[in-house]
Each structure stands twice: as structure tokens, then as C-alpha cells.
Write a protein that holds these residues in place. Structure first.
Motif, PDB file in Angstrom:
ATOM      1  N   PRO A 169      -6.038   6.876   6.592  1.00  0.00           N
ATOM      2  CA  PRO A 169      -6.363   8.022   7.447  1.00  0.00           C
ATOM      3  C   PRO A 169      -5.716   7.925   8.827  1.00  0.00           C
ATOM      4  O   PRO A 169      -5.560   6.842   9.378  1.00  0.00           O
ATOM      5  CB  PRO A 169      -7.889   7.931   7.588  1.00  0.00           C
ATOM      6  CG  PRO A 169      -8.206   6.500   7.400  1.00  0.00           C
ATOM      7  CD  PRO A 169      -7.169   5.971   6.454  1.00  0.00           C
ATOM      8  N   GLY A 170      -5.335   9.068   9.373  1.00  0.00           N
ATOM      9  CA  GLY A 170      -4.895   9.276  10.750  1.00  0.00           C
ATOM     10  C   GLY A 170      -3.986   8.245  11.378  1.00  0.00           C
ATOM     11  O   GLY A 170      -2.836   8.096  11.003  1.00  0.00           O
ATOM     12  N   VAL A 171      -4.542   7.543  12.351  1.00  0.00           N
ATOM     13  CA  VAL A 171      -3.764   6.590  13.142  1.00  0.00           C
ATOM     14  C   VAL A 171      -3.236   5.453  12.277  1.00  0.00           C
ATOM     15  O   VAL A 171      -2.124   4.966  12.477  1.00  0.00           O
ATOM     16  CB  VAL A 171      -4.624   6.018  14.288  1.00  0.00           C
ATOM     17  CG1 VAL A 171      -3.873   4.967  15.065  1.00  0.00           C
ATOM     18  CG2 VAL A 171      -5.090   7.122  15.203  1.00  0.00           C
ATOM     19  N   TYR A 172      -4.011   5.055  11.296  1.00  0.00           N
ATOM     20  CA  TYR A 172      -3.598   3.947  10.441  1.00  0.00           C
ATOM     21  C   TYR A 172      -2.387   4.321   9.583  1.00  0.00           C
ATOM     22  O   TYR A 172      -1.564   3.472   9.270  1.00  0.00           O
ATOM     23  CB  TYR A 172      -4.760   3.487   9.562  1.00  0.00           C
ATOM     24  CG  TYR A 172      -5.921   2.991  10.373  1.00  0.00           C
ATOM     25  CD1 TYR A 172      -5.831   1.803  11.088  1.00  0.00           C
ATOM     26  CD2 TYR A 172      -7.099   3.714  10.445  1.00  0.00           C
ATOM     27  CE1 TYR A 172      -6.883   1.347  11.841  1.00  0.00           C
ATOM     28  CE2 TYR A 172      -8.163   3.268  11.203  1.00  0.00           C
ATOM     29  CZ  TYR A 172      -8.042   2.080  11.903  1.00  0.00           C
ATOM     30  OH  TYR A 172      -9.084   1.635  12.660  1.00  0.00           O
ATOM     31  N   ALA A 173      -2.282   5.572   9.209  1.00  0.00           N
ATOM     32  CA  ALA A 173      -1.114   6.016   8.441  1.00  0.00           C
ATOM     33  C   ALA A 173       0.140   5.915   9.297  1.00  0.00           C
ATOM     34  O   ALA A 173       1.207   5.494   8.831  1.00  0.00           O
ATOM     35  CB  ALA A 173      -1.305   7.437   7.939  1.00  0.00           C
ATOM     36  N   THR A 174       0.024   6.294  10.572  1.00  0.00           N
ATOM     37  CA  THR A 174       1.165   6.173  11.485  1.00  0.00           C
ATOM     38  C   THR A 174       1.528   4.707  11.684  1.00  0.00           C
ATOM     39  O   THR A 174       2.704   4.350  11.704  1.00  0.00           O
ATOM     40  CB  THR A 174       0.832   6.822  12.839  1.00  0.00           C
ATOM     41  OG1 THR A 174       0.407   8.163  12.610  1.00  0.00           O
ATOM     42  CG2 THR A 174       2.018   6.824  13.755  1.00  0.00           C
ATOM     43  N   PHE A 175       0.508   3.867  11.820  1.00  0.00           N
ATOM     44  CA  PHE A 175       0.734   2.430  11.952  1.00  0.00           C
ATOM     45  C   PHE A 175       1.475   1.888  10.742  1.00  0.00           C
ATOM     46  O   PHE A 175       2.410   1.110  10.854  1.00  0.00           O
ATOM     47  CB  PHE A 175      -0.606   1.714  12.143  1.00  0.00           C
ATOM     48  CG  PHE A 175      -0.507   0.221  12.200  1.00  0.00           C
ATOM     49  CD1 PHE A 175       0.121  -0.409  13.260  1.00  0.00           C
ATOM     50  CD2 PHE A 175      -1.044  -0.560  11.186  1.00  0.00           C
ATOM     51  CE1 PHE A 175       0.209  -1.782  13.315  1.00  0.00           C
ATOM     52  CE2 PHE A 175      -0.955  -1.937  11.231  1.00  0.00           C
ATOM     53  CZ  PHE A 175      -0.325  -2.541  12.302  1.00  0.00           C
ATOM     54  N   GLU A 176       1.037   2.321   9.555  1.00  0.00           N
ATOM     55  CA  GLU A 176       1.687   1.878   8.325  1.00  0.00           C
ATOM     56  C   GLU A 176       3.151   2.330   8.286  1.00  0.00           C
ATOM     57  O   GLU A 176       4.029   1.567   7.897  1.00  0.00           O
ATOM     58  CB  GLU A 176       0.934   2.420   7.116  1.00  0.00           C
ATOM     59  CG  GLU A 176       1.496   1.938   5.797  1.00  0.00           C
ATOM     60  CD  GLU A 176       0.688   2.464   4.629  1.00  0.00           C
ATOM     61  OE1 GLU A 176       0.162   1.636   3.875  1.00  0.00           O
ATOM     62  OE2 GLU A 176       0.593   3.700   4.478  1.00  0.00           O
ATOM     63  N   GLN A 177       3.415   3.545   8.714  1.00  0.00           N
ATOM     64  CA  GLN A 177       4.794   4.048   8.732  1.00  0.00           C
ATOM     65  C   GLN A 177       5.661   3.198   9.659  1.00  0.00           C
ATOM     66  O   GLN A 177       6.798   2.865   9.314  1.00  0.00           O
ATOM     67  CB  GLN A 177       4.828   5.509   9.182  1.00  0.00           C
ATOM     68  CG  GLN A 177       4.261   6.472   8.178  1.00  0.00           C
ATOM     69  CD  GLN A 177       4.135   7.876   8.752  1.00  0.00           C
ATOM     70  OE1 GLN A 177       4.389   8.102   9.914  1.00  0.00           O
ATOM     71  NE2 GLN A 177       3.719   8.807   7.901  1.00  0.00           N
ATOM     72  N   TRP A 178       5.123   2.852  10.833  1.00  0.00           N
ATOM     73  CA  TRP A 178       5.899   2.041  11.766  1.00  0.00           C
ATOM     74  C   TRP A 178       6.166   0.648  11.212  1.00  0.00           C
ATOM     75  O   TRP A 178       7.269   0.111  11.358  1.00  0.00           O
ATOM     76  CB  TRP A 178       5.166   1.942  13.108  1.00  0.00           C
ATOM     77  CG  TRP A 178       5.381   3.131  13.964  1.00  0.00           C
ATOM     78  CD1 TRP A 178       4.521   4.164  14.177  1.00  0.00           C
ATOM     79  CD2 TRP A 178       6.560   3.447  14.701  1.00  0.00           C
ATOM     80  NE1 TRP A 178       5.085   5.090  15.006  1.00  0.00           N
ATOM     81  CE2 TRP A 178       6.333   4.679  15.351  1.00  0.00           C
ATOM     82  CE3 TRP A 178       7.772   2.815  14.886  1.00  0.00           C
ATOM     83  CZ2 TRP A 178       7.280   5.284  16.156  1.00  0.00           C
ATOM     84  CZ3 TRP A 178       8.717   3.419  15.694  1.00  0.00           C
ATOM     85  CH2 TRP A 178       8.463   4.629  16.319  1.00  0.00           C
TER      86      TRP A 178
ATOM     87  N   HIS B 121       0.828  -1.204   0.000  1.00  0.00           N
ATOM     88  CA  HIS B 121       0.000   0.000   0.000  1.00  0.00           C
ATOM     89  C   HIS B 121       0.862   1.254   0.000  1.00  0.00           C
ATOM     90  O   HIS B 121       0.588   2.207  -0.743  1.00  0.00           O
ATOM     91  CB  HIS B 121      -0.955   0.008   1.199  1.00  0.00           C
ATOM     92  CG  HIS B 121      -1.848   1.207   1.200  1.00  0.00           C
ATOM     93  ND1 HIS B 121      -1.567   2.315   1.968  1.00  0.00           N
ATOM     94  CD2 HIS B 121      -2.985   1.486   0.508  1.00  0.00           C
ATOM     95  CE1 HIS B 121      -2.503   3.227   1.749  1.00  0.00           C
ATOM     96  NE2 HIS B 121      -3.380   2.741   0.874  1.00  0.00           N
ATOM     97  N   ALA B 122       1.894   1.277   0.833  1.00  0.00           N
ATOM     98  CA  ALA B 122       2.773   2.457   0.888  1.00  0.00           C
ATOM     99  C   ALA B 122       3.464   2.682  -0.449  1.00  0.00           C
ATOM    100  O   ALA B 122       3.576   3.826  -0.915  1.00  0.00           O
ATOM    101  CB  ALA B 122       3.804   2.295   2.000  1.00  0.00           C
ATOM    102  N   SER B 123       3.908   1.593  -1.093  1.00  0.00           N
ATOM    103  CA  SER B 123       4.561   1.765  -2.391  1.00  0.00           C
ATOM    104  C   SER B 123       3.547   2.190  -3.456  1.00  0.00           C
ATOM    105  O   SER B 123       3.866   2.979  -4.355  1.00  0.00           O
ATOM    106  CB  SER B 123       5.280   0.485  -2.811  1.00  0.00           C
ATOM    107  OG  SER B 123       4.366  -0.580  -2.928  1.00  0.00           O
TER     108      SER B 123
END
Length: 142
Positions: free
Chosen positions: A109-118, A83-85
Motif C-alpha cells: 500500500p501507498g508509501v511502501y509501494a513507492t519504497f519498493e519501486q525505489w 515481492h515485486a516479481s
């Protein structure tokens, strides 16, 4: 006269010096026995610590051999990385349409984007960089 004085001093000196010397010798024997006992305790503690480290290493090897965490890591990490790529490709290239975002891949959105980054950071940064300190620590223990 000198013979009488020296024999008298020798008798007095041996009466004082002899017991003092015996006390000092016993003190050294006690210190040596204590050192021997402490050395034995240290050896037993070292053996126990070594056995504990070996047991922990065996448990770690057994835990790393199980496929469950690997499967979870591939499912969650793989989907987040895809998804990130996809978002990165969609926002970087126009693909001949003249505008960005033509694939329609929305960012999380929001918290899920941070989760994805981690998750993505742990996949590509932490797991790669984490092996270097582990290798250095293993080399230093030798």
C-alpha cells in the motif's frame, strides 16, 4: 663636431637608459622568482591533493570490503525484488484458473509501494548503470 655631439648624446643616453634598463632587469628577476615560488606551491598542492585522493580511495575500498551493507542490500533488496516479481507474475498470468491474481499476492500500500519501486530500481537500474560512468571517469583520469 659630430664626435662631440655623439659623445654628449651617448653620455646623456647612458645616464637615462642605464637606470631604466636596470629597473626592467630587476623586474624580470622578481617575476622569475615569483614564478619559481608559485611553481613550488603548485607542486606541493598537487602532492597534497594526490595524497588526499589516495587516502579517499583506500577508505572507499575498506568501506566496500565490509559485509554489513552487502547483507542489508541483499535482505531488503532481495525481499522487495521477490515481492515485486511475485506481484508481477500474479497480475500477468492466470495459471490455469481463468483470472488474474489467483495467487493472492497483494501489492504494497501507498508509501511502501513507492519504497519498493525505489529499491528495485536501485538494484537493477542504478547499480548496473552506475558502473558505466564510474568506468568512464576512471578511464578519463588516466
Amino acid at each position: 663636431m659630430w664626435g662631440l655631439i655623439t659623445s654628449l648624446l651617448g653620455t646623456v643616453a647612458s645616464g637615462i637608459v642605464g637606470p631604466i634598463a636596470n629597473v626592467l632587469i630587476k623586474k624580470q628577476d622578481t617575476t622569475l622568482d615569483g614564478f619559481k615560488a608559485a611553481g613550488g606551491y603548485d607542486l606541493e598542492a598537487f602532492k597534497a591533493a594526490t595524497a588526499h585522493e589516495e587516502a579517499m580511495a583506500r577508505l572507499k575500498i575498506e568501506a566496500n570490503a565490509w559485509w554489513g551493507p552487502r547483507l542489508l542490500y541483499m535482505i531488503v533488496g532481495g525481499s522487495m525484488a521477490l515481492h515485486a516479481s511475485g506481484v508481477a507474475l500474479d497480475s500477468t498470468f492466470t495459471f490455469g484458473t481463468g483470472h488474474y491474481g489467483n495467487l493472492g499476492i497483494p501489492p504494497l500500500p501507498g508509501v511502501y509501494a513507492t519504497f519498493e519501486q525505489w529499491v528495485v530500481a536501485s538494484l537493477f537500474v542504478v547499480s548496473t548503470v552506475g558502473q558505466i560512468p564510474n568506468a568512464v571517469a576512471a578511464w578519463l583520469r588516466k
